[in-house]
Design an enzyme around this catalytic site. Structure first.
Site, PDB file in Angstrom:
ATOM      1  N   GLU A 123       0.829  -1.210   0.000  1.00 26.43           N
ATOM      2  CA  GLU A 123       0.000   0.000   0.000  1.00 26.43           C
ATOM      3  C   GLU A 123       0.866   1.263   0.000  1.00 26.43           C
ATOM      4  OE1 GLU A 123      -3.104  -0.193  -0.447  1.00 26.43           O
ATOM      5  OE2 GLU A 123      -3.660  -2.208   0.205  1.00 26.43           O
TER       6      GLU A 123
ATOM      7  N   ASN B  28       1.119   3.962  -3.054  1.00 27.63           N
ATOM      8  CA  ASN B  28       0.839   5.386  -2.846  1.00 27.63           C
ATOM      9  C   ASN B  28       1.904   6.268  -3.499  1.00 27.63           C
ATOM     10  OD1 ASN B  28      -1.565   5.188  -1.502  1.00 27.63           O
ATOM     11  ND2 ASN B  28      -0.723   5.570   0.548  1.00 27.63           N
TER      12      ASN B  28
ATOM     13  N   ARG C  52      -9.413   3.419  -7.553  1.00 31.90           N
ATOM     14  CA  ARG C  52      -8.694   3.419  -6.283  1.00 31.90           C
ATOM     15  C   ARG C  52      -9.733   3.395  -5.168  1.00 31.90           C
ATOM     16  NH1 ARG C  52      -4.827   1.114  -7.093  1.00 31.90           N
ATOM     17  NH2 ARG C  52      -4.205   1.624  -4.994  1.00 31.90           N
TER      18      ARG C  52
END
Lengths: 145, 112
Positions: free
Chosen positions: A48, A52, A106
């Site tokens: 994650e 990002n 997303r």
């Protein structure tokens, strides 16, 4: 807590490096002999954080992602994922579940996953300078006693 | 392609495999959407039995397909969901929009 071991990894913000980064960090963390679940928690959180960087920090440019991982004396794994990208204007808002600045698919769950799967998540960010996310998890492991 | 798709009597089954992250969610999405657009099945079953890793990009993949399906009244089922993936799904509230069958938990399902 003292650092027993550490490693650094620098990769380009290409999405193909998402799996490379998470697998590398989890291979490093494996020396603590974590459970399968603990290891996949770490792997998922790193995925994650790195995603990002690729999606948000460097949206239309290629940049570097700096990954640092350390093993501490109390069986804690510390992972820092840092970029020199666009930065986050409002960190509290960015960390809210389901908040996303991007249209499309997303889910806005990146930070929620990190917070739920790790013991602590710290975010430092400056607009135009970049973001550093520090993740920590104490691993129960199978210590030799 | 890490997905095998077949449709039989109004039900499309997508057997996913490998790892689902931001990098490889896109081809999965395209492949499944092509089938949905072409055949408009009443049910889409996404089978996660062969998936070894999924992060929140997989949640986006599921949510997106749900949107496509619900636009014409289709249903979504998630099968053979491994423990790590179930944990990510639980965070997202996906169980409110789709029935989730966990791998090695629900009897009567293929657990491979």
């Amino acid at each position: 807590m003292k650092i027993i071991n550490e490693m650094r990894l620098e990769v380009e913000s290409r999405s193909v490096n998402e799996s490379f980064a998470r697998v590398t960090v989890s291979a490093f963390a494996a020396q603590l002999d974590p459970t399968v679940e603990e290891l996949s928690d770490i792997k998922t959180a790193v995925s994650e954080a790195v995603t990002n960087c690729i999606v948000h920090a460097y949206p239309n440019v290629m940049g570097k992602i700096y990954i640092y991982a350390a093993i501490l004396t109390d069986n804690t794994v510390r992972v820092r994922v840092r970029d020199r990208g666009c930065g986050i204007a409002n960190v509290a808002q960015a960390m809210e579940p389901l908040f996303t600045t991007l249209a499309g698919e997303r889910a806005g769950l990146g930070f929620a996953v990190m917070e739920s799967f790790m013991d602590s998540v710290k975010v430092r960010s400056r607009v135009g300078r970049g973001t550093a996310v520090t993740l920590e998890k104490k691993v129960s492991g199978k210590t030799d006693g | 392609m890490p997905v095998k798709i077949n449709t039989n009597s109004g039900k499309t089954i997508a057997y996913l495999s490998g790892e689902i992250d931001h990098h490889n969610a896109w081809p999965l999405r395209e492949a499944i959407d092509n089938e949905l657009r072409r055949l408009r099945p009443g049910t889409l079953r996404m089978d996660f039995g062969g998936v070894s890793f999924m992060d929140s990009s997989g949640v986006g993949l599921v949510m997106g397909r749900y949107k496509t399906l619900s636009a014409y009244g289709g249903r979504l089922e998630l099968m053979n969901v491994p423990a790590q993936i179930y944990k990510v799904m639980k965070l997202s509230g996906i169980e409110k929009i789709a029935k989730i069958y966990r791998k090695d938990v629900n009897k009567g399902e293929d657990n491979q």
